[in-house]
Design a protein around this motif. Sequence first.
Motif, short mmCIF file in Angstrom:
data_model
loop_
_atom_site.label_atom_id
_atom_site.label_comp_id
_atom_site.label_asym_id
_atom_site.label_seq_id
_atom_site.Cartn_x
_atom_site.Cartn_y
_atom_site.Cartn_z
N ARG A 55 -7.13 4.33 6.26
CA ARG A 55 -6.91 3.63 5.00
C ARG A 55 -6.49 4.61 3.91
O ARG A 55 -5.60 4.32 3.10
N TYR A 56 -7.14 5.77 3.88
CA TYR A 56 -6.81 6.78 2.87
C TYR A 56 -5.39 7.30 3.08
O TYR A 56 -4.64 7.49 2.11
N ALA A 57 -5.00 7.52 4.34
CA ALA A 57 -3.65 8.02 4.63
C ALA A 57 -2.60 6.99 4.22
O ALA A 57 -1.56 7.34 3.65
N LEU A 148 6.89 -6.04 -4.40
CA LEU A 148 7.10 -5.35 -3.14
C LEU A 148 5.72 -5.11 -2.51
O LEU A 148 4.84 -4.53 -3.14
N GLY A 149 5.56 -5.60 -1.27
CA GLY A 149 4.28 -5.45 -0.59
C GLY A 149 4.36 -4.44 0.54
O GLY A 149 5.32 -4.42 1.31
N PHE A 150 3.34 -3.59 0.64
CA PHE A 150 3.25 -2.58 1.70
C PHE A 150 2.01 -2.87 2.54
O PHE A 150 0.89 -2.90 2.00
N ASN A 159 -5.61 -5.53 3.22
CA ASN A 159 -5.48 -4.08 3.13
C ASN A 159 -4.16 -3.64 2.50
O ASN A 159 -3.88 -2.43 2.41
N ALA A 160 -3.34 -4.58 2.09
CA ALA A 160 -2.01 -4.27 1.56
C ALA A 160 -2.09 -3.74 0.13
O ALA A 160 -3.07 -3.92 -0.58
N HIS A 175 -4.07 -3.47 -5.81
CA HIS A 175 -4.69 -3.78 -4.52
C HIS A 175 -4.71 -5.29 -4.26
O HIS A 175 -4.99 -5.71 -3.14
N GLN A 176 -4.45 -6.08 -5.29
CA GLN A 176 -4.40 -7.52 -5.16
C GLN A 176 -2.97 -8.01 -5.34
O GLN A 176 -2.22 -7.47 -6.16
#
Length: 204
Positions: A55-57, A148-150, A159-160, A175-176
Amino acid sequence: QDNPENRRPLSFERDLFPKKVRAAAFTLLEIVLVLAILAMVASVIGWQIATSVGRYAFQSEVEEIYNTVKQSQLLCLTYRTDITVHFSCQDDLYYYQLQTDEPFTEIGFDREKKPLPKIGRITFNGKSVKQFDLNCFSQGNMDPRGVLGFFPKNKKEENALWFDFQGAHLLTLSHQKPPAFKEKSPVFPEEKVKKFHAKKEEES
């Protein structure tokens, strides 16, 4: 007198073991149970650590893109030029690259195509994209406008991370999932709008 012949011979067991009763040693079953519990605890902790590291990466990778876009905006305003942040996907691996006609001879400008191994999917306004150009112009505005969503490799929305540039000039990282721009704008009731126009017609 103490006659050596009457001395009782030393007992081997008496010399090795004290008179106090010793606690029984661990059985093989108890040792196996302890090892099994330790293995379970280690596996859970290891999974949590691996998840946190992943998650951190992923977050670091998205933050790198965010900082790159913000720096591109600043360069566009400073040098009165245009820069495109180009996203592409080849063999299920995403990349991003800065593209511009400006030579940037006075400063270092990284035009290298960079991989994004921690990103599993990119969306624009809710639709998956394999190719996308985020254009930054000389006035600091961005086009096209949107969200834009990652997504990480597990592609779970919770987790996006999201880029919100619906306002053209302002870029935010969240984060939302941001609401659509039309949802942010106040919506006037239809009856009030009709009354307003009717009143205007009467006055005219």
